[in-house]
Design a protein around this motif. Sequence first.
Motif, mmCIF file in Angstrom:
data_model
loop_
_atom_site.group_PDB
_atom_site.id
_atom_site.type_symbol
_atom_site.label_atom_id
_atom_site.label_comp_id
_atom_site.label_asym_id
_atom_site.label_seq_id
_atom_site.Cartn_x
_atom_site.Cartn_y
_atom_site.Cartn_z
ATOM 1 N N GLY A 1 34.447 17.752 67.161
ATOM 2 C CA GLY A 1 32.973 17.314 67.531
ATOM 3 C C GLY A 1 32.453 17.294 69.144
ATOM 4 N N THR A 2 33.570 17.037 69.540
ATOM 5 C CA THR A 2 32.565 16.857 71.033
ATOM 6 C C THR A 2 32.744 18.361 71.336
ATOM 7 O OG1 THR A 2 34.379 14.683 71.852
ATOM 8 C CG2 THR A 2 33.116 16.428 73.716
ATOM 9 N N PHE A 3 33.746 19.167 71.549
ATOM 10 C CA PHE A 3 33.235 20.696 71.454
ATOM 11 C C PHE A 3 31.336 20.774 70.641
ATOM 12 C CE2 PHE A 3 33.091 24.748 69.382
ATOM 13 C CZ PHE A 3 32.702 25.629 70.460
ATOM 14 N N LEU A 4 31.294 20.374 69.816
ATOM 15 C CA LEU A 4 30.047 20.955 68.764
ATOM 16 C C LEU A 4 28.587 20.383 69.351
ATOM 17 C CD1 LEU A 4 29.310 22.988 66.388
ATOM 18 C CD2 LEU A 4 29.212 20.903 64.654
ATOM 19 N N ALA A 5 29.443 18.879 69.913
ATOM 20 C CA ALA A 5 27.986 17.580 70.291
ATOM 21 C C ALA A 5 27.450 19.210 71.714
ATOM 22 C CB ALA A 5 28.815 16.615 70.768
ATOM 23 N N VAL A 6 28.839 19.370 72.508
ATOM 24 C CA VAL A 6 28.033 20.283 73.940
ATOM 25 C C VAL A 6 27.280 21.855 74.075
ATOM 26 C CG1 VAL A 6 29.265 21.387 75.588
ATOM 27 C CG2 VAL A 6 30.511 19.608 75.613
ATOM 28 N N VAL A 7 28.177 22.374 71.974
ATOM 29 C CA VAL A 7 26.964 23.485 71.652
ATOM 30 C C VAL A 7 25.706 22.915 71.295
ATOM 31 C CG1 VAL A 7 27.181 25.074 70.138
ATOM 32 C CG2 VAL A 7 28.964 24.222 70.878
ATOM 33 N N THR A 8 25.395 21.846 70.666
ATOM 34 C CA THR A 8 24.217 21.554 70.646
ATOM 35 C C THR A 8 23.364 21.137 71.593
ATOM 36 O OG1 THR A 8 25.118 20.565 69.016
ATOM 37 C CG2 THR A 8 23.697 19.526 69.662
ATOM 38 N N VAL A 9 23.947 20.466 72.231
ATOM 39 C CA VAL A 9 23.107 20.379 74.034
ATOM 40 C C VAL A 9 22.338 21.747 74.138
ATOM 41 C CG1 VAL A 9 23.083 19.380 76.180
ATOM 42 C CG2 VAL A 9 23.973 18.271 74.327
ATOM 43 N N VAL A 10 24.160 23.040 74.464
ATOM 44 C CA VAL A 10 23.490 24.089 75.303
ATOM 45 C C VAL A 10 22.270 24.630 74.147
ATOM 46 C CG1 VAL A 10 24.318 25.932 75.886
ATOM 47 C CG2 VAL A 10 25.627 23.934 76.359
ATOM 48 N N VAL A 11 22.535 24.854 73.081
ATOM 49 C CA VAL A 11 22.004 25.956 72.424
ATOM 50 C C VAL A 11 20.799 25.203 71.883
ATOM 51 C CG1 VAL A 11 21.495 26.805 70.217
ATOM 52 C CG2 VAL A 11 23.765 26.613 71.618
ATOM 53 N N GLY A 12 20.401 23.776 71.914
ATOM 54 C CA GLY A 12 19.678 23.401 71.769
ATOM 55 C C GLY A 12 18.333 23.149 72.757
ATOM 56 N N THR A 13 18.520 23.224 74.270
ATOM 57 C CA THR A 13 18.153 23.376 75.379
ATOM 58 C C THR A 13 17.650 24.392 75.800
ATOM 59 O OG1 THR A 13 20.105 22.960 76.770
ATOM 60 C CG2 THR A 13 18.672 21.732 75.986
ATOM 61 N N LEU A 14 17.820 25.625 74.781
ATOM 62 C CA LEU A 14 18.232 27.329 75.594
ATOM 63 C C LEU A 14 16.547 27.750 75.591
ATOM 64 C CD1 LEU A 14 19.987 29.486 76.525
ATOM 65 C CD2 LEU A 14 20.290 30.416 73.627
#
Length: 371
Positions: free
Chosen positions: A293-306
């Motif tokens: 869940g933490t891993f996917l949260a980091v991916v969400t922040v990176v992909v969402g702001t890309l």
Amino acid sequence: MNQPRRPAPTPSPHPAAGPRTDLPRATLGVLCIAGLILAAFWVLRPFIGPAIWAAMIVVATWPLMRRLQTRLWNRRPAAVAVMTLALLILFVLPVALITATLVQNTNEISAAIKQLSQLRMPTAPDWLAALPLVGERIRVFWETTVAAGSAELWPHVQPYAGQVARWLLAQVGGVGFLLAQGLLIVVMAALMYAQGEVAAAGVLRFGRRLAGAQGEATVVLVGQAIRGVALGVGVTAVVQSVLGGIGLAAAGVPYAGLLTGVMLVFCLAQVGPVLVLLPAVVWLYWTGDHGWGTFLAVVTVVVGTLDNFLRPALIRMGADLPLLLIFIGVIGGLLAFGLVGIFVGPVVLAVVYTLLQAWVREEPNDTPPTP
């Protein structure tokens, strides 16, 4: 020998009238031309949408096709075949995979929806209340929801769930039509790839015939705007959805392929991938898998702001237009014309913006004429 002078002709009190305009004939001619144009549009109406999509795709990827043709020993048929295959993989294959996933997992999806009314939310984690500004409010809402239970919440959610289910059924019902449209787009794009130079020369001649050099410059601007939007919106959407799909698959989220397709649609519509990734993060925490869940949260922040960094850079590569103009054109075109409006909206605004800019910069001829 002098000849007698002829008397000057007496002017007639009623001068000869010029050629009279046959008004009924001109009116009937205009009506016939308008009728033919309307009939042609009526016949071509099923093909207008796919033709617009095919033209947008070909204009956006024309430099790539030319480079590919150079690598394939300057053979146009080979380059067209490779580009057509790529379009088939890009447009038809995802729709087919999504349809197959829905058909194969219909029972599982129905069972998961039925189990929603029996789920019980866990207590709020401790770190949630520590969030600044909104942490306490989120904790109170979470605890209120847990206290109410799913049996209390389901009657409020059920009407909206029914609407969403009916919408999904309507969309699935149109999958066959969507596949046919995708195949038609690919066929038209292949024909345009094969005769691209002829079509471009014809469009340039039309612009020159319509408005001279300014019309030809406008046609060039339209091509640049299409390429800029395709690079900025299309490539950014593909990159975000691919990275988000990799994150979903790595975290073990079920139906990662289907969610990736939904993410691609959301990214093209300028909604973003967060609406798909954030519920997946909540689901992972809900099931107790805090690490992923933490891993996917980091991916969400990176992909969402890309997109804040990638989209402007790609748009500048295609056309030197204001980013706000492109963004408004994408949103407004999507609301006005549907998915094809993602390209139509920015093109229309870019043409209007450039014409107004040229008109404002043009020096007015205020010098009075010399006698």
